[in-house]
Design a protein around this motif. Structure first.
Motif, PDB file in Angstrom:
ATOM      1  N   ALA A 100       0.826  -1.209   0.000  1.00 37.69           N
ATOM      2  CA  ALA A 100       0.000   0.000   0.000  1.00 37.69           C
ATOM      3  C   ALA A 100       0.858   1.255   0.000  1.00 37.69           C
ATOM      4  CB  ALA A 100      -0.933  -0.007   1.214  1.00 37.69           C
ATOM      5  N   GLU A 101       1.944   1.237   0.755  1.00 35.17           N
ATOM      6  CA  GLU A 101       2.837   2.397   0.807  1.00 35.17           C
ATOM      7  C   GLU A 101       3.508   2.654  -0.540  1.00 35.17           C
ATOM      8  OE1 GLU A 101       5.466   1.507   4.002  1.00 35.17           O
ATOM      9  OE2 GLU A 101       4.001   1.984   5.565  1.00 35.17           O
ATOM     10  N   ALA A 102       3.606   1.603  -1.349  1.00 33.51           N
ATOM     11  CA  ALA A 102       4.194   1.749  -2.690  1.00 33.51           C
ATOM     12  C   ALA A 102       3.159   2.173  -3.726  1.00 33.51           C
ATOM     13  CB  ALA A 102       4.835   0.429  -3.113  1.00 33.51           C
ATOM     14  N   GLY A 103       1.911   2.420  -3.283  1.00 30.35           N
ATOM     15  CA  GLY A 103       0.869   2.830  -4.217  1.00 30.35           C
ATOM     16  C   GLY A 103       0.182   1.669  -4.902  1.00 30.35           C
ATOM     17  N   LEU A 104       0.313   0.464  -4.353  1.00 32.22           N
ATOM     18  CA  LEU A 104      -0.311  -0.729  -4.926  1.00 32.22           C
ATOM     19  C   LEU A 104      -1.438  -1.200  -4.014  1.00 32.22           C
ATOM     20  CD1 LEU A 104       2.931  -2.628  -5.971  1.00 32.22           C
ATOM     21  CD2 LEU A 104       1.302  -1.500  -7.510  1.00 32.22           C
ATOM     22  N   ASP A 105      -2.470  -1.765  -4.606  1.00 28.30           N
ATOM     23  CA  ASP A 105      -3.589  -2.304  -3.852  1.00 28.30           C
ATOM     24  C   ASP A 105      -3.244  -3.726  -3.429  1.00 28.30           C
ATOM     25  OD1 ASP A 105      -5.951  -3.350  -2.898  1.00 28.30           O
ATOM     26  OD2 ASP A 105      -7.192  -2.557  -4.519  1.00 28.30           O
ATOM     27  N   PRO A 106      -3.090  -3.994  -2.137  1.00 25.42           N
ATOM     28  CA  PRO A 106      -2.707  -5.343  -1.699  1.00 25.42           C
ATOM     29  C   PRO A 106      -3.682  -6.421  -2.145  1.00 25.42           C
ATOM     30  CG  PRO A 106      -2.477  -3.770   0.097  1.00 25.42           C
ATOM     31  CD  PRO A 106      -3.191  -3.050  -1.000  1.00 25.42           C
ATOM     32  N   VAL A 107      -4.968  -6.094  -2.192  1.00 24.44           N
ATOM     33  CA  VAL A 107      -5.960  -7.081  -2.626  1.00 24.44           C
ATOM     34  C   VAL A 107      -5.735  -7.450  -4.086  1.00 24.44           C
ATOM     35  CG1 VAL A 107      -8.420  -7.523  -2.965  1.00 24.44           C
ATOM     36  CG2 VAL A 107      -7.649  -6.292  -0.927  1.00 24.44           C
ATOM     37  N   GLN A 108      -5.442  -6.447  -4.920  1.00 24.51           N
ATOM     38  CA  GLN A 108      -5.182  -6.716  -6.332  1.00 24.51           C
ATOM     39  C   GLN A 108      -3.913  -7.542  -6.501  1.00 24.51           C
ATOM     40  OE1 GLN A 108      -4.008  -3.375  -8.771  1.00 24.51           O
ATOM     41  NE2 GLN A 108      -4.879  -4.287 -10.619  1.00 24.51           N
ATOM     42  N   VAL A 109      -2.871  -7.210  -5.736  1.00 25.12           N
ATOM     43  CA  VAL A 109      -1.626  -7.973  -5.820  1.00 25.12           C
ATOM     44  C   VAL A 109      -1.866  -9.419  -5.411  1.00 25.12           C
ATOM     45  CG1 VAL A 109       0.701  -8.232  -4.868  1.00 25.12           C
ATOM     46  CG2 VAL A 109      -0.149  -5.961  -5.494  1.00 25.12           C
ATOM     47  N   GLU A 110      -2.637  -9.623  -4.348  1.00 20.35           N
ATOM     48  CA  GLU A 110      -2.946 -10.985  -3.912  1.00 20.35           C
ATOM     49  C   GLU A 110      -3.712 -11.741  -4.996  1.00 20.35           C
ATOM     50  OE1 GLU A 110      -4.982 -13.235  -0.070  1.00 20.35           O
ATOM     51  OE2 GLU A 110      -5.709 -11.264  -0.694  1.00 20.35           O
ATOM     52  N   ASP A 111      -4.652 -11.059  -5.643  1.00 21.34           N
ATOM     53  CA  ASP A 111      -5.417 -11.696  -6.722  1.00 21.34           C
ATOM     54  C   ASP A 111      -4.502 -12.116  -7.875  1.00 21.34           C
ATOM     55  OD1 ASP A 111      -7.771 -11.397  -5.345  1.00 21.34           O
ATOM     56  OD2 ASP A 111      -8.431  -9.602  -6.441  1.00 21.34           O
ATOM     57  N   ILE A 112      -3.551 -11.244  -8.228  1.00 20.90           N
ATOM     58  CA  ILE A 112      -2.618 -11.563  -9.311  1.00 20.90           C
ATOM     59  C   ILE A 112      -1.753 -12.756  -8.927  1.00 20.90           C
ATOM     60  CG2 ILE A 112      -0.582 -10.709 -10.547  1.00 20.90           C
ATOM     61  CD1 ILE A 112      -1.922  -7.914 -10.467  1.00 20.90           C
ATOM     62  N   ALA A 113      -1.325 -12.794  -7.666  1.00 19.95           N
ATOM     63  CA  ALA A 113      -0.514 -13.917  -7.193  1.00 19.95           C
ATOM     64  C   ALA A 113      -1.298 -15.222  -7.291  1.00 19.95           C
ATOM     65  CB  ALA A 113      -0.074 -13.664  -5.753  1.00 19.95           C
ATOM     66  N   HIS A 114      -2.547 -15.196  -6.863  1.00 17.78           N
ATOM     67  CA  HIS A 114      -3.393 -16.392  -6.957  1.00 17.78           C
ATOM     68  C   HIS A 114      -3.578 -16.813  -8.414  1.00 17.78           C
ATOM     69  CE1 HIS A 114      -4.747 -17.490  -2.946  1.00 17.78           C
ATOM     70  NE2 HIS A 114      -4.876 -16.211  -2.639  1.00 17.78           N
ATOM     71  N   MET A 115      -3.827 -15.838  -9.282  1.00 16.62           N
ATOM     72  CA  MET A 115      -4.040 -16.144 -10.691  1.00 16.62           C
ATOM     73  C   MET A 115      -2.812 -16.813 -11.299  1.00 16.62           C
ATOM     74  SD  MET A 115      -4.892 -13.517 -13.822  1.00 16.62           S
ATOM     75  CE  MET A 115      -3.281 -12.725 -13.635  1.00 16.62           C
ATOM     76  N   ALA A 116      -1.621 -16.298 -10.963  1.00 13.90           N
ATOM     77  CA  ALA A 116      -0.386 -16.853 -11.518  1.00 13.90           C
ATOM     78  C   ALA A 116      -0.185 -18.297 -11.067  1.00 13.90           C
ATOM     79  CB  ALA A 116       0.803 -15.995 -11.092  1.00 13.90           C
ATOM     80  N   ILE A 117      -0.402 -18.553  -9.783  1.00 15.29           N
ATOM     81  CA  ILE A 117      -0.214 -19.907  -9.259  1.00 15.29           C
ATOM     82  C   ILE A 117      -1.278 -20.860  -9.793  1.00 15.29           C
ATOM     83  CG2 ILE A 117      -0.334 -21.302  -7.161  1.00 15.29           C
ATOM     84  CD1 ILE A 117       2.319 -19.894  -7.562  1.00 15.29           C
ATOM     85  N   GLU A 118      -2.515 -20.401  -9.837  1.00 13.98           N
ATOM     86  CA  GLU A 118      -3.593 -21.263 -10.339  1.00 13.98           C
ATOM     87  C   GLU A 118      -3.364 -21.623 -11.805  1.00 13.98           C
ATOM     88  OE1 GLU A 118      -7.039 -18.989  -9.411  1.00 13.98           O
ATOM     89  OE2 GLU A 118      -6.824 -19.300  -7.244  1.00 13.98           O
TER      90      GLU A 118
END
Length: 339
Positions: free
Chosen positions: A56-74
């Motif tokens: 969040a401090e870097a200007g990124l949405d943690p929920v979106q990042v988590e979703d992208i991580a899940h998508m990549a692994i899935e």
């Protein structure tokens, strides 16, 4: 070679004339969300709270990042298991893995790689951060060390590296443009030519390299391009229609002649995009505008001629290649068995 400031969250108003923003910030009209207080409710974000806060401090949405991580692994597991790892690695085996640069460059995406590990690891994992996003590194330099179950580390390896290498490649290319512009007031900024679903991450990588962001989406700011001009019946007409419909929005207008520069300047454009102008034509446009609006060059731009454009006094160089054509930065994972 100077090292640009690491990316900082920036809240941007409508553009005002004056010196450019600090390297690593967003550009005028950007809607990246940097500086926002993202909702870190654990019911919405399953990442470690400290990691979510860093994102969040870097200007990124943690929920979106988590979703992208899940998508990549899935995508990588495809509803199955990591066959090779399950067959060759004991279930109770633990290892340390060093994410190591294979070549020199600028790093971006370390916390995103951590997010991938976070969604894969079935046991606690320990992270040792050797560098930070925005740092320039040399070949052989350790970036991040992770200690966890060997199976989890190997399963997460490729997805984490895909994102880390991609984003670090963008940051590295951006840093080269920043170096080429050093000593001028011109800044390099990105476009919307991004990978679908990864725009926020790729534009973050541009900030890590010292560049600035243009708009994040079609709703952040107006950019009147050639097809809008055709549809509206002229440059001035297109500008007027946008101003009437969205009076509080910054408007950038693309032009391809010096006559159009005068036309949209008189109409009140906030930013003027000089499409495929030569350095000499760009210098004329700068003289015509006289600081009354921001000017951005687009087209014909290369690292070899970047300085010639910057020396005209233009405010921005729009470089779509930052996100659509940057080669990856080669980063690998070196496994070390631990008791």
């Amino acid at each position: 070679m100077s090292t640009p400031d690491r990316p900082q969250p920036v809240s941007l108003p409508l553009p005002t004339l004056g010196p450019p923003a600090e390297a690593g910030g967003c550009g005028d009209g950007c809607g990246c969300g940097a500086g926002e207080d993202f909702d870190l409710d654990p019911l919405e974000c399953g990442l470690d709270p400290d990691l979510a806060q860093l994102l969040a401090e870097a200007g990124l949405d943690p929920v979106q990042v988590e979703d992208i991580a899940h998508m990549a692994i899935e995508e990588d597991l495809d509803q199955g298991v990591d066959i090779t790892t399950v067959a060759t690695v004991a279930e109770d085996s633990r290892s340390a893995g060093d994410f190591t640069a294979r070549e020199a460059g600028t790093v971006a995406g370390l916390h995103i790689a951590e997010a991938v590990l976070s969604v894969v690891c079935t046991d606690e994992f320990e992270v040792e951060r050797h560098v930070e996003d925005g740092d320039r590194v040399e070949a052989g330099q350790k970036l991040l060390t992770v200690r966890t179950r060997t199976r989890d580390l190997l399963t997460a390896e490729r997805s984490a590296l895909n994102l880390l290498c991609r984003l670090s490649g963008i940051a590295t290319t951006t840093a080269r443009w920043v170096d080429a512009l050093e000593g001028t007031t011109t800044q390099v900024r990105d476009t919307r030519k991004t990978t679908p679903g990864l725009r926020a991450l790729e534009k973050y990588a541009v900030r890590c390299g010292g560049g600035v962001n243009h708009r994040m989406s079609l709703s952040d700011a107006a950019l009147v391009k050639d097809n809008h001009v055709v549809a509206a019946g002229g440059v001035a007409a297109a500008f007027k229609l946008v101003r009437e419909e969205f009076p509080g929005v910054a408007i950038e207008v693309e032009v391809d002649t010096l006559h159009q520069v005068r036309e949209v300047l008189d109409a009140g454009a906030d930013l003027i995009l000089l499409d495929n102008f030569t350095p000499a034509e760009t210098a004329e446009a700068v003289a015509i505008v006289g600081g009354q609006a921001f000017l951005e060059s687009s087209g014909r731009l290369t690292l070899d001629n970047a300085r010639a454009y910057a020396d005209t006094g233009v405010n921005f160089l729009a470089v779509g290649a930052l996100t659509h054509s940057s080669p990856i930065l080669d980063i690998g994972l070196d496994l070390r068995a631990e008791a």
